[in-house]
Design an enzyme around this catalytic site. Structure first.
Site: not given
Ligand code: MEV
Length: 440
Positions: A83, A266, A282, A379
């Protein structure tokens, strides 16, 4: 540990120059570094011994996060991730945290739980008493299943009996707590469960059911804390105090809403998984433990939270981290061995704190972006680089083409091809390279 993990301008130099810089600050032989990254560190013939039905291997980018300082030690942190912006975000946030001394980490001993399920146990309470009375004998039996681990200072440490379900379920679960030293421990712990299962069933006057580790390894947690000065969080458009308020608000949102907590976590796992993968561990096990732990209260919650402390922002993270620095993939994967070498061949506990630091830094970068400019700007700037490369840009032209398509708000391969033509054919003034986003 590295001489320093602060390498200004690192993202602007070539891959070859980055290798030289990293070899120097980590004390790694350049020849070793280059050979380890050859072909992604794994040949098809070796991969064939590793998993089944192999056709080939599958490469991912191997980068390093900079600026990471944990318990007063510097680390150049290997990250394997597809990513865009994850490595840059972790490096940038680690730089802000470094300004206030870096991360403070505390790691539990490497204790994993081996579960033995016992069924058809008519009298669970009496069975529990019989099992607890034979504790020493059961732990000795467990140790006999892992003699190498015992020689290395690990082995069975404790035994717990849990009655689960309603009485008519007639089910008991026995946990053997095993100190896995520097191994992640799955094979060791599974071996223990299989070795003691029959004896436990006999003592319980029941049947043996499943015998396997638990990935909810809440006896093997890592706790991290960091603080950041308001001025280090400020953006072009927002002063640091307002950014702190925005980040605390983002944390509260995650604490109150599982839908947001999943995305917040995430963002944490973006950093953690990248280090877990780079070091040959792992990541499904780490993910399973993280999410089970996040849901331990019955409501899914964030693994890291942020608070204001006077004029400063304070972040804390707590989660299980079953990770090893010996065995498994490390025996065969040269790039994974290199990753450990770059980190100074840490103990499993030290590696757990590095993973957690990459996670907390990634989370800070995400919530700061969300509380300020929004996530898309950064991004998009980094995505533009991949698009520029896909369109055929090379070397320094990558940054220039990326900046041009970001400025034109047209991040497509076609737009990048047009930008390459413009660069080739004219002396049009070029946009700033800074707008493509730096990773150091
Ligand atoms: C993207 O890979 C991760 C985010 O969505 C985490 C978040 O919203 O805190 C930017």
């Amino acid at each position: 540990m590295a001489k320093t993990s602060r390498l200004p301008g690192f993202h602007k130099v070539s891959v070859q120059q980055r290798r030289t810089l990293v070899a120097d600050v980590t004390g790694t032989e350049m020849a070793e570094l280059e050979a380890s990254l050859e072909g992604g560190g794994l040949e098809a013939e070796v991969a064939d011994k590793f998993v089944e039905n192999v056709l080939g291997t599958y490469a991912l980018p191997f980068g390093v996060a900079l600026n990471v300082r944990i318990n007063s030690k510097d680390y150049v942190v290997p990250m394997v991730v597809e990513e865009p912006s994850v490595v840059a975000a972790a490096s940038n946030a680690a730089r802000m945290i470094r300004g206030s001394g870096g991360f403070l980490a505390e790691v539990d001993p490497p204790l994993m739980v081996s579960q033995v399920q016992l069924t058809n146990v008519r009298d669970p309470r009496a069975a529990e008493e019989r099992i607890l009375a034979r504790r020493e004998e059961i732990l000795a039996l467990a140790d006999r299943a892992v003699p190498g681990l015992v020689v290395r200072g690990g082995g069975a440490r404790d035994l717990e009996v849990r009655s689960i379900g309603a009485p008519e379920d007639e089910m008991l679960v026995v946990h053997i707590v095993v100190d896995c030293q520097d191994a992640m421990g799955a094979n060791l712990v599974n071996g223990v469960a299989e070795a003691v299962g029959a004896h436990l069933a006999e003592l319980a006057h029941g049947h043996v059911g499943l015998r396997i580790l638990s990935n909810l390894c809440d006896k093997r947690k890592v706790r991290l804390r960091c603080s950041v000065a308001a001025e280090d969080l400020a953006t072009e458009d927002m002063d640091g105090q307002r950014v702190i308020d925005g980040i605390v608000n983002a944390s509260r949102f995650a604490e109150l809403d599982p839908y947001r907590a999943a995305t917040h976590n995430k963002g944490i796992m973006n950093g953690i998984d990248a280090v877990v993968i780079a070091t040959g561990n792992d990541w499904r096990a780490v993910e399973a433990g993280a999410h089970a732990y996040a849901a331990r209260s019955g409501r899914y919650a964030p693994l890291a939270i942020w608070r204001r402390d006077g004029e400063r922002l304070v972040g804390t993270l707590e989660m299980p981290m079953a990770i090893g620095t010996v065995g498994g993939t490390l025996r065969v994967h040269r790039a994974a061995r290199l990753a450990l070498l770059l980190l100074g061949v840490p103990s499993a506990g030290e590696l757990a704190s590095v993973c957690a630091a990459a996670g907390l830094a990634s989370n800070l970068a995400a919530v700061r972006a969300l509380a300020t400019d929004g996530i898309q700007r950064g991004h998009m700037a980094l995505h533009a680089r991949s698009v520029a490369i896909a369109a055929g840009a090379k070397g320094t032209a990558v940054e220039r083409v990326a900046a041009m398509i970001v400025e034109a708000r047209d991040i497509t391969v076609e737009a990048a091809k047009r930008a390459i033509e413009v660069l080739r054919g004219s002396d049009v003034p070029l946009p700033s390279e800074e707008s493509a986003g730096g990773a150091d």
